[in-house]
Design an enzyme around this catalytic site. Structure first.
Site, PDB file in Angstrom:
ATOM      1  N   THR A 131       0.849  -1.199   0.000  1.00 37.25           N
ATOM      2  CA  THR A 131       0.000   0.000   0.000  1.00 37.25           C
ATOM      3  C   THR A 131       0.884   1.249   0.000  1.00 37.25           C
ATOM      4  OG1 THR A 131      -0.079  -0.092   2.421  1.00 37.25           O
ATOM      5  CG2 THR A 131      -1.969  -1.023   1.233  1.00 37.25           C
TER       6      THR A 131
ATOM      7  N   ARG B 169       4.143   2.489  -2.380  1.00 40.94           N
ATOM      8  CA  ARG B 169       4.246   3.044  -3.727  1.00 40.94           C
ATOM      9  C   ARG B 169       4.665   1.937  -4.677  1.00 40.94           C
ATOM     10  NH1 ARG B 169       1.393   6.461  -2.697  1.00 40.94           N
ATOM     11  NH2 ARG B 169       1.631   8.708  -2.831  1.00 40.94           N
TER      12      ARG B 169
ATOM     13  N   GLU C 159       0.843   3.404 -12.745  1.00 41.52           N
ATOM     14  CA  GLU C 159      -0.602   3.610 -12.571  1.00 41.52           C
ATOM     15  C   GLU C 159      -1.126   4.563 -13.643  1.00 41.52           C
ATOM     16  OE1 GLU C 159      -1.389   4.912  -8.541  1.00 41.52           O
ATOM     17  OE2 GLU C 159      -0.146   3.316  -7.724  1.00 41.52           O
TER      18      GLU C 159
ATOM     19  N   HIS D 258      -5.572   1.940  -5.973  1.00 44.58           N
ATOM     20  CA  HIS D 258      -5.008   2.988  -5.105  1.00 44.58           C
ATOM     21  C   HIS D 258      -6.089   3.633  -4.215  1.00 44.58           C
ATOM     22  CE1 HIS D 258      -1.388   5.931  -4.817  1.00 44.58           C
ATOM     23  NE2 HIS D 258      -2.060   5.897  -3.681  1.00 44.58           N
TER      24      HIS D 258
HETATM   25  C1  8YV Z   1      -3.521   9.431  -1.891  1.00 43.49           C
HETATM   26  C2  8YV Z   1      -1.493   8.169  -1.057  1.00 43.49           C
HETATM   27  O1  8YV Z   1      -4.851   9.201  -2.146  1.00 43.49           O
HETATM   28  O2  8YV Z   1      -1.279   9.963   0.450  1.00 43.49           O
HETATM   29  C3  8YV Z   1      -0.715   9.168  -0.280  1.00 43.49           C
HETATM   30  O3  8YV Z   1       0.513   9.152  -0.376  1.00 43.49           O
HETATM   31  O4  8YV Z   1      -0.941   7.274  -1.557  1.00 43.49           O
HETATM   32  C4  8YV Z   1      -2.952   8.216  -1.247  1.00 43.49           C
HETATM   33  O5  8YV Z   1      -3.545   7.981  -0.015  1.00 43.49           O
HETATM   34  C5  8YV Z   1      -2.846   9.886  -3.121  1.00 43.49           C
HETATM   35  O6  8YV Z   1      -1.482   9.968  -3.006  1.00 43.49           O
HETATM   36  C6  8YV Z   1      -3.399  11.219  -3.513  1.00 43.49           C
HETATM   37  O7  8YV Z   1      -2.505  12.047  -4.146  1.00 43.49           O
END
Ligand code: 8YV
Length: 323
Positions: free
Chosen positions: A240, A242, A271, A289
């Site tokens: 969860t 990257r 993605e 995501h």
């Molecule tokens: C976001 C996420 O929704 O906050 C983060 O780093 O991965 C996610 O929860 C996404 O990045 C929104 O820009």
């Protein structure tokens, strides 16, 4: 004095769009189409603040030129590996993020992926919806027990700790973790967790490995072919964090060759493009995501961006400055 010009690159929760529209000369993205590189480059020359999300790639090339107008990038999200921080810094562009408010929901989603992968819930649902369920039988969709197993966490920040807490106190799991810096054992014990020296030490004994480290150059392909080979046979990978933390091709090979038993993924290398070979596998749970995707959290994230940008234009230090 005229209000700062602000661009919100995607549709945001209505309450946040209202706050931003009241405070600033705000441009919203009503049809929610992702901006391309040319539009983002242009935005940096037109707006005083750009509020991007993970879908807005901001590499060094976009910051080139002398005439950047943007003074702050108020990122919607805690992760910011889509922004070239060095290039922003060089141009004097402040960058902020949204830590804290998405910790619980992201940890919840990691738990959901772990449970779904172990208990084969995606397979079951697909079968049932296809009208292919022939009825109960002792050998039907038999999965892997979760309670009491060992989970290995890579990255023991806010989300890693929240995930450890769920695993240990909710599911009676043994929790081990790797973190770049040493964590006080008393602090780790609050989450029922024990730090191990090397990533390989964690991989060797974990039935489930969950990634909670930042993306970006430092951790690119941290999970590579050698690391998959070092995982306990029959273990699961949960991501969860990257997509770039995992060498997706190596993951696909490890799954296809049965070196690991399954995976639960919320993030991907390119993605929203997901390799066909990954989509074809039944033993992987694939989500688009969704880590922070709850009403409460998405609104809190937006409000945090608003706080940062409001502080910045009031001449104060933005609370969540990362560059
Ligand atoms: C976001 C996420 O929704 O906050 C983060 O780093 O991965 C996610 O929860 C996404 O990045 C929104 O820009």
């Amino acid at each position: 004095m005229s209000k700062p010009r602000i661009l919100v690159t995607r549709r945001w929760p209505a309450a946040v769009e209202t706050v931003l529209s009241e405070r600033f000369d705000t441009t919203l993205n009503k049809d929610d189409t992702a901006l391309d590189a040319a539009q983002l480059r242009e935005a940096l020359h037109i707006y005083d603040a750009v509020l991007p999300t993970v879908s807005d790639k901001l590499p060094a090339a976009l910051f080139e030129g002398q005439t950047i107008r943007t003074k702050i990038l108020g990122n919607f999200g805690v992760g910011f590996n889509h922004i070239d921080i060095a290039a922003a810094r060089e141009k004097g562009v402040v960058v902020t993020n949204t830590p804290g408010v998405l910790t619980d929901c992201t940890a919840d989603l990691a738990m959901l992926l772990l449970l779904s992968a172990a208990r084969r819930s995606g397979e079951g649902e697909r079968e049932l919806r296809a009208g292919a369920w022939s009825g109960w039988r002792p050998t039907h969709l038999v999965g892997t027990k979760v309670t009491g197993k060992t989970v290995g966490i890579i990255g023991f920040g806010r989300i890693g700790r929240a995930f450890a807490q769920r695993c240990h106190f909710g599911f009676g799991m043994d929790v081990v973790f790797h973190n770049r810096s040493a964590i006080d054992p008393m602090e780790a014990a609050r989450y029922g967790a024990v730090q191990l020296q090397r990533i390989e030490d964690v991989l060797e004994i974990s039935d489930f490995v969950s990634l909670h480290c930042p993306g970006g150059a430092g951790n690119r392909h941290l999970m590579n072919a050698a690391r998959f080979a070092a995982m306990k046979p029959g273990a699961f990978l949960i991501n969860t964090a990257r997509g770039d933390v995992v060498d997706e091709a190596a993951l696909i090979s490890a799954l296809e060759q049965g070196k690991i038993r399954g995976a639960g993924l919320d993030v991907y290398e390119a993605e929203p493009n997901i390799p066909e070979r990954l989509r074809a596998m039944d033993n992987v749970v694939l989500l688009p995501h969704l880590g922070s995707a709850t009403e409460e959290t998405r609104t809190a994230m937006g409000m945090k961006v608003a706080d940062n940008v409001i502080a910045f234009f009031a001449g104060q230090a933005p609370p969540d400055r990362v560059a």
